[in-house]
Design an enzyme around this catalytic site. Sequence first.
Site, PDB file in Angstrom:
ATOM      1  N   CYS A  76      73.962   5.426-106.083  1.00 34.42           N
ATOM      2  CA  CYS A  76      74.020   4.949-107.473  1.00 34.42           C
ATOM      3  C   CYS A  76      73.407   3.561-107.683  1.00 34.42           C
ATOM      4  O   CYS A  76      72.448   3.386-108.426  1.00 34.42           O
ATOM      5  CB  CYS A  76      75.464   4.908-107.954  1.00 34.42           C
ATOM      6  SG  CYS A  76      76.413   6.404-107.681  1.00 34.42           S
ATOM      7  N   HIS A 131      75.241   0.058-112.039  1.00 31.55           N
ATOM      8  CA  HIS A 131      76.337   0.707-111.308  1.00 31.55           C
ATOM      9  C   HIS A 131      77.680   0.467-111.980  1.00 31.55           C
ATOM     10  O   HIS A 131      78.512   1.370-112.073  1.00 31.55           O
ATOM     11  CB  HIS A 131      76.391   0.236-109.849  1.00 31.55           C
ATOM     12  CG  HIS A 131      77.506   0.896-109.102  1.00 31.55           C
ATOM     13  ND1 HIS A 131      77.487   2.248-108.806  1.00 31.55           N
ATOM     14  CD2 HIS A 131      78.687   0.436-108.653  1.00 31.55           C
ATOM     15  CE1 HIS A 131      78.602   2.579-108.186  1.00 31.55           C
ATOM     16  NE2 HIS A 131      79.350   1.504-108.075  1.00 31.55           N
TER      17      HIS A 131
HETATM   18 CA    CA Z   1      75.200   8.297-108.766  1.00 36.15          CA
END
Ligand code: CA
Length: 517
Positions: A76, A131
């Site tokens: 991510c 994130h």
């Molecule tokens: Ca992800």
Amino acid sequence: MLKSCCLSPGLYAAMLLIAISGSSFAADRPNILFIAVDDLRPELGCYGHEAITPNLDRLAASGMRFDRAYCNQAVCGASRISLMTGLYPESTGLRSFHVNGWRKKLAGVTTLNAHLREHGYLTLGLGKIYHGASGHDAVDGDNWDRWFDVKQRTHWVAPENIAIQDRNAKAHQETGKGPKRGPVTESIDVADDAYVDGRRADLAVGLINQLGGRPESSAKTPLEENMLDEQKPFFLAVGFTKPHLPFVAPQKYWDLYQREDFHMPPNSEIPPGYPRGAANLNPGEITYYGGIPAGKAPTAWPDPLNKRLLHGYHACVSYTDAHIGRLLDALESNGLADDTIVILWGDHGWKLGDHSSWCKHTNFEVDTRVPLIMRTPGMESSHGTHTSSLVELIDLYPTLCELVDVPLPSHLQGESFAKTLGDPSVEARSSAYSSYPARVDKVSTIGHSIRTADHRYTQWWEKNDAGSVAAAVATNLSEDAGETTALSDDDPLLAELAEQLRSRVMAARESSAPITD
Ligand SMILES: [Ca+2]
């Protein structure tokens, strides 16, 4: 109807602007609805899979589907920072899922949202774009006109599951053992807004209604009226967290599927020579959650659990699809659909039992390949088509700049694929590059990987010695889509792939961005 295939990108952008009605220059630019979906592999109806995704399918039918789009690192935080800064992880040095402190490390870098804001866009964001979904530095807080926090206490709604979450967290804190989170799945009969993504969709619809001048159509008017006075085009970034673990979604989305219809995929092996440490065969991320057998590799998990996980992932995909449908409906009901570029992207792929594992964190095709769908006003001749052109997520930043005719920042390392949007036969790249750190024979390495038209080739370079290759594997995806075999060591193609790979790695390191550290 505009056709772009014979036009220079700059001329195309100019014609696109002329095609979109308006008076002032900034207002002539199209709006941008930028939708990020967490951990979404291209397991969608429009990609030929069993997931029930009518809204993503209609977006693809009215735009362009990219069949060979790749992230730059399959986790991510690193993937999203790369996309939003236009820099490869080789240059950002940010390679983890958490990228705490990224804004200070990249203090001099102009992000996509900052750049569009500087060039006249009203920039609005919510959910998981970077994130973190909240926290000033985590979301690049200085560089949006408005960032909206949508709160959630836990991922779970059922009181018994929240209790399990609290109990597991406490026990893990005290002992360092066992799952530290709640159940890996939840299926209960609740409304869409019981979970945070549903509330994010509510907020985004309210924003679109207000931006479209129809605030009366929504109970919510999230924006201050003075923000609308200048009639700027908008860049609205909406990030959904599902289908990321845990697989929690309202019951009605589980009920779209029959559990017995799900089966583990046939590609249970990894290619010969592929370092086991680089294949993430014991995915730590999923073991954080309750209900996963303690200490057992996924190969030993019972089939009912595997089927429940497959079912849960798909339920979450359909739940997310419903949110996206609401955003598309809001564009249409406000008369904004013809003036708005829509981008749907996933931050990386996901293993659904592929290679006898789960989650992401590798250079495998299944982890690096992402869904990407774009609908661009003025390019109707290519709407409803799909392209096999190789593109990377890092290319989105320059592509958007070109489409809306703003200058390209000099630090960008990606390449615009605007021409492909006008003509799906235009090949934007000869290879897509991604990388992922791995331990190979107790040595820290970075796995560097390229995807060409037919092959994936990965070399694991010792971290402190760019010349030392700890392992290398090539697969032929045209003949072995599941990547379970490898090209032999004497295949003459290997030298050519190695040269291509080396040049891509070197280019990824040549950043001109004013990065501070
Ligand atoms: Ca992800």
